[in-house]
Design a protein around this motif. Sequence first.
Motif, PDB file in Angstrom:
ATOM      1  N   LYS A   1      54.751-114.980  -8.028  1.00  0.00           N
ATOM      2  CA  LYS A   1      54.731-113.633  -7.445  1.00  0.00           C
ATOM      3  C   LYS A   1      53.377-113.268  -6.836  1.00  0.00           C
ATOM      4  N   TYR A   2      52.668-114.272  -6.333  1.00  0.00           N
ATOM      5  CA  TYR A   2      51.470-114.014  -5.530  1.00  0.00           C
ATOM      6  C   TYR A   2      51.894-113.749  -4.098  1.00  0.00           C
ATOM      7  N   ILE A   3      51.330-112.717  -3.502  1.00  0.00           N
ATOM      8  CA  ILE A   3      51.615-112.411  -2.104  1.00  0.00           C
ATOM      9  C   ILE A   3      50.320-112.005  -1.398  1.00  0.00           C
ATOM     10  N   ASN A   4      50.354-112.016  -0.070  1.00  0.00           N
ATOM     11  CA  ASN A   4      49.214-111.576   0.728  1.00  0.00           C
ATOM     12  C   ASN A   4      49.257-110.071   0.958  1.00  0.00           C
ATOM     13  N   THR A   5      48.083-109.503   1.174  1.00  0.00           N
ATOM     14  CA  THR A   5      48.034-108.134   1.667  1.00  0.00           C
ATOM     15  C   THR A   5      48.285-108.164   3.175  1.00  0.00           C
ATOM     16  N   ASP A   6      48.443-107.017   3.759  1.00  0.00           N
ATOM     17  CA  ASP A   6      48.704-106.899   5.191  1.00  0.00           C
ATOM     18  C   ASP A   6      47.404-107.094   5.967  1.00  0.00           C
ATOM     19  N   ARG A   7      47.320-108.162   6.778  1.00  0.00           N
ATOM     20  CA  ARG A   7      46.081-108.448   7.502  1.00  0.00           C
ATOM     21  C   ARG A   7      45.740-107.350   8.513  1.00  0.00           C
ATOM     22  N   VAL A   8      46.766-106.654   9.020  1.00  0.00           N
ATOM     23  CA  VAL A   8      46.532-105.594  10.003  1.00  0.00           C
ATOM     24  C   VAL A   8      45.969-104.348   9.326  1.00  0.00           C
ATOM     25  N   LYS A   9      46.553-103.979   8.188  1.00  0.00           N
ATOM     26  CA  LYS A   9      46.077-102.794   7.451  1.00  0.00           C
ATOM     27  C   LYS A   9      44.774-103.042   6.721  1.00  0.00           C
ATOM     28  N   GLN A  10      44.513-104.315   6.355  1.00  0.00           N
ATOM     29  CA  GLN A  10      43.296-104.753   5.681  1.00  0.00           C
ATOM     30  C   GLN A  10      43.221-104.262   4.232  1.00  0.00           C
ATOM     31  N   MET A  11      42.152-104.664   3.533  1.00  0.00           N
ATOM     32  CA  MET A  11      42.089-104.474   2.081  1.00  0.00           C
ATOM     33  C   MET A  11      41.472-103.152   1.675  1.00  0.00           C
ATOM     34  N   ASP A  12      42.077-102.557   0.629  1.00  0.00           N
ATOM     35  CA  ASP A  12      41.488-101.363   0.020  1.00  0.00           C
ATOM     36  C   ASP A  12      40.459-101.799  -1.021  1.00  0.00           C
ATOM     37  N   LEU A  13      39.899-100.821  -1.725  1.00  0.00           N
ATOM     38  CA  LEU A  13      38.808-101.106  -2.652  1.00  0.00           C
ATOM     39  C   LEU A  13      39.260-101.966  -3.836  1.00  0.00           C
ATOM     40  N   THR A  14      40.442-101.714  -4.361  1.00  0.00           N
ATOM     41  CA  THR A  14      40.920-102.468  -5.529  1.00  0.00           C
ATOM     42  C   THR A  14      41.097-103.940  -5.197  1.00  0.00           C
ATOM     43  N   HIS A  15      41.754-104.238  -4.058  1.00  0.00           N
ATOM     44  CA  HIS A  15      41.925-105.632  -3.633  1.00  0.00           C
ATOM     45  C   HIS A  15      40.569-106.289  -3.361  1.00  0.00           C
ATOM     46  N   THR A  16      39.660-105.519  -2.785  1.00  0.00           N
ATOM     47  CA  THR A  16      38.333-106.043  -2.454  1.00  0.00           C
ATOM     48  C   THR A  16      37.578-106.458  -3.714  1.00  0.00           C
ATOM     49  N   LYS A  17      37.607-105.615  -4.738  1.00  0.00           N
ATOM     50  CA  LYS A  17      36.893-105.926  -5.978  1.00  0.00           C
ATOM     51  C   LYS A  17      37.460-107.167  -6.664  1.00  0.00           C
ATOM     52  N   LEU A  18      38.780-107.316  -6.657  1.00  0.00           N
ATOM     53  CA  LEU A  18      39.390-108.514  -7.235  1.00  0.00           C
ATOM     54  C   LEU A  18      38.967-109.767  -6.474  1.00  0.00           C
ATOM     55  N   THR A  19      38.881-109.665  -5.151  1.00  0.00           N
ATOM     56  CA  THR A  19      38.466-110.809  -4.334  1.00  0.00           C
ATOM     57  C   THR A  19      37.014-111.176  -4.608  1.00  0.00           C
ATOM     58  N   LEU A  20      36.152-110.178  -4.744  1.00  0.00           N
ATOM     59  CA  LEU A  20      34.741-110.447  -5.029  1.00  0.00           C
ATOM     60  C   LEU A  20      34.569-111.102  -6.399  1.00  0.00           C
ATOM     61  N   ASP A  21      35.369-110.688  -7.367  1.00  0.00           N
ATOM     62  CA  ASP A  21      35.323-111.320  -8.686  1.00  0.00           C
ATOM     63  C   ASP A  21      35.757-112.774  -8.592  1.00  0.00           C
ATOM     64  N   LEU A  22      36.796-113.037  -7.794  1.00  0.00           N
ATOM     65  CA  LEU A  22      37.259-114.409  -7.580  1.00  0.00           C
ATOM     66  C   LEU A  22      36.173-115.251  -6.906  1.00  0.00           C
ATOM     67  N   LEU A  23      35.552-114.696  -5.868  1.00  0.00           N
ATOM     68  CA  LEU A  23      34.484-115.420  -5.171  1.00  0.00           C
ATOM     69  C   LEU A  23      33.320-115.726  -6.111  1.00  0.00           C
ATOM     70  N   ALA A  24      32.993-114.781  -6.970  1.00  0.00           N
ATOM     71  CA  ALA A  24      31.894-114.992  -7.911  1.00  0.00           C
ATOM     72  C   ALA A  24      32.183-116.174  -8.836  1.00  0.00           C
ATOM     73  N   LYS A  25      33.395-116.268  -9.351  1.00  0.00           N
ATOM     74  CA  LYS A  25      33.773-117.398 -10.205  1.00  0.00           C
ATOM     75  C   LYS A  25      33.759-118.706  -9.426  1.00  0.00           C
ATOM     76  N   PHE A  26      34.287-118.665  -8.207  1.00  0.00           N
ATOM     77  CA  PHE A  26      34.331-119.855  -7.355  1.00  0.00           C
ATOM     78  C   PHE A  26      32.916-120.355  -7.074  1.00  0.00           C
ATOM     79  N   HIS A  27      32.034-119.451  -6.663  1.00  0.00           N
ATOM     80  CA  HIS A  27      30.657-119.830  -6.350  1.00  0.00           C
ATOM     81  C   HIS A  27      29.936-120.344  -7.597  1.00  0.00           C
ATOM     82  N   ALA A  28      30.101-119.643  -8.714  1.00  0.00           N
ATOM     83  CA  ALA A  28      29.422-120.043  -9.952  1.00  0.00           C
ATOM     84  C   ALA A  28      29.863-121.442 -10.380  1.00  0.00           C
TER      85      ALA A  28
END
Length: 407
Positions: free
Chosen positions: A136-163
């Motif tokens: 049940k993973y899905i994409n957000t709407d690329r046209v509408k773009q990301m809100d703050l909640t989606h953005t924070k989850l992505t930054l947390d993911l990037l932090a783990k990936f980079h670390a």
Amino acid sequence: MLPTWLTEEYLQPRLRSYYKDDQLKILRIWAKPATGKGDNYVGVIVRVYVDYQQGDGSVQNKSYIVKQALTPDVPQAKVFYEYDVYKREMDMYEFILPKMKALLQEAGLTGKLTADAITVDRENSTIILEDLAQYKYINTDRVKQMDLTHTKLTLDLLAKFHAASIVLRQRHQELVTDCFFINFFSLGKKGYTEVFTGLFRAFLRFIDGQPQLKQRYGKKLEKLNDHIMEYGNRIYQVEENELLSLIHSDCWTTNIMFQYDDSGLPKTATAIDFQFSNYTSPALDLHYFFATSLREEVLDKESELVELYYNALKQSIEKLAYKGLFPSLQEFLLQFERRRFMSLLSNLFKPVIVYNGSEQSSDLSNLYTENEEGLGFQKAIYDSEVVIRSTTRFLAILDSKGVLDLQ
């Protein structure tokens, strides 16, 4: 349509190996395209559906994602072959990502980093992945773009990936091969010179049609025209006292997927598509992600978002027992600011990302070539109030920070 070689005889032993079930038997297999026109330029992606019987007699219905390299005769493919795009992603799924996943799990950092690879087939330049839609993973709407909640989850993911990638390089140096130090602006490579200089010329044509933007920024942007690749190469260089990590390098809405809770709120994020991953400053992922994927009201919180990412990175790196220098927040902010030019480069893709018109194209070259078809497509994607508003905003920021001046 299934590739001709993707038969039951081909897939069955690979599923047996992945599921550790020597009695597994495929009953039926069929396929559908996995992406829409204009959503993917790099390869052919097919969703394969499989009915199979397990050794215990139970029947399963599952789907998988098949990613296959473009054939060399496809016009845009020569660029991807020149930059080792397909070999790199196969190395990511076969060697790098499983090791990063193990490092994170050992440190108690949970969450799905990406889809598991069922098989990596170098003979057919193909990767078969588990289908994240099943979880049940899905994409957000690329046209509408990301809100703050989606953005924070992505930054947390990037932090783990980079670390994880920083520690991976420390513990498994042998896996970090030369292809992971190739980027869009690598010296001696030509393909992306045509892409980025063409994208910038398309951007200048747009500016030329906007009197206020032309008057304010036109001359500065014209002067930058001859320096795009030089400045791009410069921001990928990492000094000894700066963080060096593997970056996703194509972190935007379509390459991040989310799971949601029962009330419809996003709860976890995972990443896909690692063709362009390379070792450089993690700040580049942030600039690219911010420029391509965030709503304007979220972009207004940039300093808060960078600090949030930094704290998540620091927390992850500590849990991974990293032995090495780690920058203070102030030092990281300087690293981030030194790469602000990435914001300009990333915004060159914004018009096609937020475009939702009828003139879709699956040919990357239509974004930058100056033939009739290319110019028509560029006109269509730039003919947008969103693009005008976004461009006005980011050029004002870049100009105030001196990014539009010759360096």
